[in-house]
Design a protein around this motif. Structure first.
Motif, PDB file in Angstrom:
ATOM      1  N   ASP A 160       0.884  -1.151   0.016  1.00 51.51           N
ATOM      2  CA  ASP A 160      -0.009  -0.014  -0.043  1.00 51.51           C
ATOM      3  C   ASP A 160       1.032   1.113  -0.122  1.00 51.51           C
ATOM      4  N   PHE A 161       2.034   1.331   0.782  1.00 49.68           N
ATOM      5  CA  PHE A 161       2.644   2.380   0.843  1.00 49.68           C
ATOM      6  C   PHE A 161       3.324   2.618  -0.321  1.00 49.68           C
ATOM      7  N   ALA A 162       3.993   1.770  -0.974  1.00 53.01           N
ATOM      8  CA  ALA A 162       4.661   1.731  -2.261  1.00 53.01           C
ATOM      9  C   ALA A 162       3.799   2.349  -3.621  1.00 53.01           C
ATOM     10  N   GLY A 163       2.467   1.768  -3.357  1.00 46.96           N
ATOM     11  CA  GLY A 163       1.318   2.440  -4.502  1.00 46.96           C
ATOM     12  C   GLY A 163       1.302   3.741  -4.136  1.00 46.96           C
ATOM     13  N   ARG A 164       1.296   4.139  -2.882  1.00 47.35           N
ATOM     14  CA  ARG A 164       0.791   5.431  -2.629  1.00 47.35           C
ATOM     15  C   ARG A 164       2.217   6.587  -3.170  1.00 47.35           C
ATOM     16  N   TYR A 165       3.284   6.125  -2.751  1.00 49.39           N
ATOM     17  CA  TYR A 165       4.370   7.005  -3.166  1.00 49.39           C
ATOM     18  C   TYR A 165       4.794   6.791  -4.401  1.00 49.39           C
ATOM     19  N   ALA A 166       4.484   5.832  -5.047  1.00 46.82           N
ATOM     20  CA  ALA A 166       4.724   5.896  -6.808  1.00 46.82           C
ATOM     21  C   ALA A 166       3.800   6.764  -7.343  1.00 46.82           C
ATOM     22  N   GLU A 167       2.570   6.762  -6.692  1.00 52.23           N
ATOM     23  CA  GLU A 167       1.506   7.985  -7.403  1.00 52.23           C
ATOM     24  C   GLU A 167       2.122   9.281  -7.010  1.00 52.23           C
ATOM     25  N   LEU A 168       2.945   9.444  -5.967  1.00 46.98           N
ATOM     26  CA  LEU A 168       3.537  10.890  -5.506  1.00 46.98           C
ATOM     27  C   LEU A 168       4.879  11.161  -6.486  1.00 46.98           C
ATOM     28  N   GLY A 169       5.141  10.059  -7.381  1.00 43.39           N
ATOM     29  CA  GLY A 169       6.302  10.411  -8.306  1.00 43.39           C
ATOM     30  C   GLY A 169       7.272   9.834  -7.855  1.00 43.39           C
ATOM     31  N   PHE A 170       7.593   8.974  -6.676  1.00 39.25           N
ATOM     32  CA  PHE A 170       8.959   8.312  -6.529  1.00 39.25           C
ATOM     33  C   PHE A 170       9.213   7.214  -7.252  1.00 39.25           C
ATOM     34  N   THR A 171      10.482   7.053  -7.565  1.00 35.64           N
ATOM     35  CA  THR A 171      11.133   5.876  -8.234  1.00 35.64           C
ATOM     36  C   THR A 171      11.424   4.636  -7.399  1.00 35.64           C
ATOM     37  N   ASP A 172      11.888   4.986  -6.341  1.00 35.33           N
ATOM     38  CA  ASP A 172      12.877   3.952  -5.414  1.00 35.33           C
ATOM     39  C   ASP A 172      12.253   4.269  -3.937  1.00 35.33           C
TER      40      ASP A 172
END
Length: 291
Positions: free
Chosen positions: A251-263
Motif C-alpha cells: 500500500d505504501f509503495a503504491g501511494r508513493y509511486a503516485e507521488l512520483g517516487f521511483t525508489d
C-alpha cells in the motif's frame, strides 16, 4: 519502482557479507549505509566507516547498487570524497550512488573540534560541497577557491565508470537544497519534513507533495525535465511503519509511486534494536511478492 535496503554498518563483517548477499539474491535493487562516524543509540557500540564498508560489499556482491545515506560535509572534504567515490565506482564496476546531505546537528557536527554551523551556514556549506563534487567528478583536473573548500589542480583520473560521472543523490527538504537538487542532482532523497512536529502519514505525504512541487518548479525554471531525476523515499523516520506487513508495504509503495517516487529504501530490521523492531521475515516476503 525499485526497492533498496539500508543496513547499519554495525555488525561483524562476516554477518554483513552474508546479509548483503542474501538481499542481493532476493532481488533488491540497491543497498545503503549511513555515513556517520557514530550514530545515535549506537554511539558506544561497534560502528564502521561507510566507504570502506561499501567497498567490501562491492567485492562480495555482483549486481546490487551501493549507496551512502548520506555523505556528510561535517567531516568530509569534497576532494577526498570524490576520489574515494570514483575508486569505489571502479571496484564495484559502476554500481555507486553517492548520496550527499547537509550534515547532521549532533555529535558528528563537532567531532573534529569545531563549532556546529548555523542552519544558514550548513546550507551554504552544503551548496558549495555539492558544487565542488560535481566539478571534481566531471573533469580530470579541477580548481576551486571558495568560502569552505579549496582545490588546486585536483586530479580525478581515470574518472568514474558511470558516465558522464557517477550519480549524485541529494538529500533535500528545504527550498535551497531542493533548488540545488534541481540544478546538480541526478536523484533526490527525502523522508518528509525533518523539522515537523507532526510526523503522521498524512502530514508526511503533504510535506513531500510540497517538496516535489518545489523541485518540479525549479527543474522547469532551469529547462530540465523533472522526470530526469530519480526520487528516493527513505522509510523509517516518521510515524508510519510500512514494514508491519507485506500488505502495508505494498500500500505504501503504491501511494508513493503516485507521488512520483521511483525508489523506496527501508531500514533492515534488527533484532534487539529498540526502533527497527519489525519482523526480519517481512523482508523476504516483500521480495517474494514485489521483486
Amino acid at each position: 519502482m525499485r526497492i533498496g535496503v539500508l543496513l547499519l554498518p554495525a555488525d561483524p563483517w562476516a554477518q554483513s557479507v552474508q546479509r548483503a548477499r542474501h538481499l542481493e539474491a532476493l532481488g533488491f535493487h540497491h543497498l545503503w549505509t549511513y555515513d556517520h562516524l557514530s550514530w545515535r543509540r549506537y554511539r558506544d557500540l561497534p560502528w564502521h566507516a561507510a566507504i570502506p564498508w561499501l567497498t567490501g560489499l562491492a567485492g562480495v556482491t555482483e549486481r546490487v547498487g551501493l549507496g551512502t545515506m548520506v555523505a556528510s560535509p561535517n567531516y568530509r572534504h569534497p576532494v577526498t570524497l570524490a576520489k574515494e567515490a570514483m575508486t569505489l565506482d571502479h571496484v564495484s564496476a559502476g554500481r555507486v550512488i553517492l548520496g550527499v546531505g547537509a550534515g547532521g546537528t549532533g555529535f558528528d557536527a563537532t567531532v573534529l573540534g569545531g563549532e556546529a554551523p548555523s542552519p544558514r551556514e550548513r546550507t551554504d556549506r552544503f551548496t558549495e560541497f555539492v558544487e565542488v563534487l560535481d566539478g571534481l567528478l566531471g573533469a580530470p583536473s579541477y580548481n576551486h577557491r571558495g568560502r569552505f573548500y579549496g582545490a588546486e589542480e585536483a586530479r580525478m583520473i581515470p574518472g568514474s565508470v558511470q558516465r558522464p560521472r557517477l550519480p549524485l543523490a541529494v538529500a533535500a527538504a528545504g527550498p535551497r537544497a531542493l533548488d540545488l537538487t534541481a540544478r546538480l542532482g541526478d536523484a533526490w532523497i527525502t523522508y518528509g519534513d525533518p523539522g515537523a512536529e507532526d510526523q503522521s502519514a498524512a502530514a508526511t505525504e503533504a510535506a513531500v507533495r510540497r517538496q516535489a512541487a518545489r523541485l518540479d518548479e525549479r527543474c522547469a525554471a532551469l529547462g530540465r525535465d523533472p522526470g530526469s531525476l530519480r526520487r528516493y523515499f527513505l522509510i523509517g523516520n516518521t510515524d508510519e511503519r510500512p514494514l508491519a506487513s507485506v500488505d502495508a508495504f505494498e500500500d505504501f509503495a503504491g501511494r508513493y509511486a503516485e507521488l512520483g517516487f521511483t525508489d523506496l529504501v527501508f531500514h533492515d530490521p534488527r533484532p534487539g534494536d529498540p526502533v527497527l523492531t519489525e519482523d526480519p521475515a517481512v523482508v523476504d516476503a516483500i521480495a517474494e511478492r514485489l521483486l
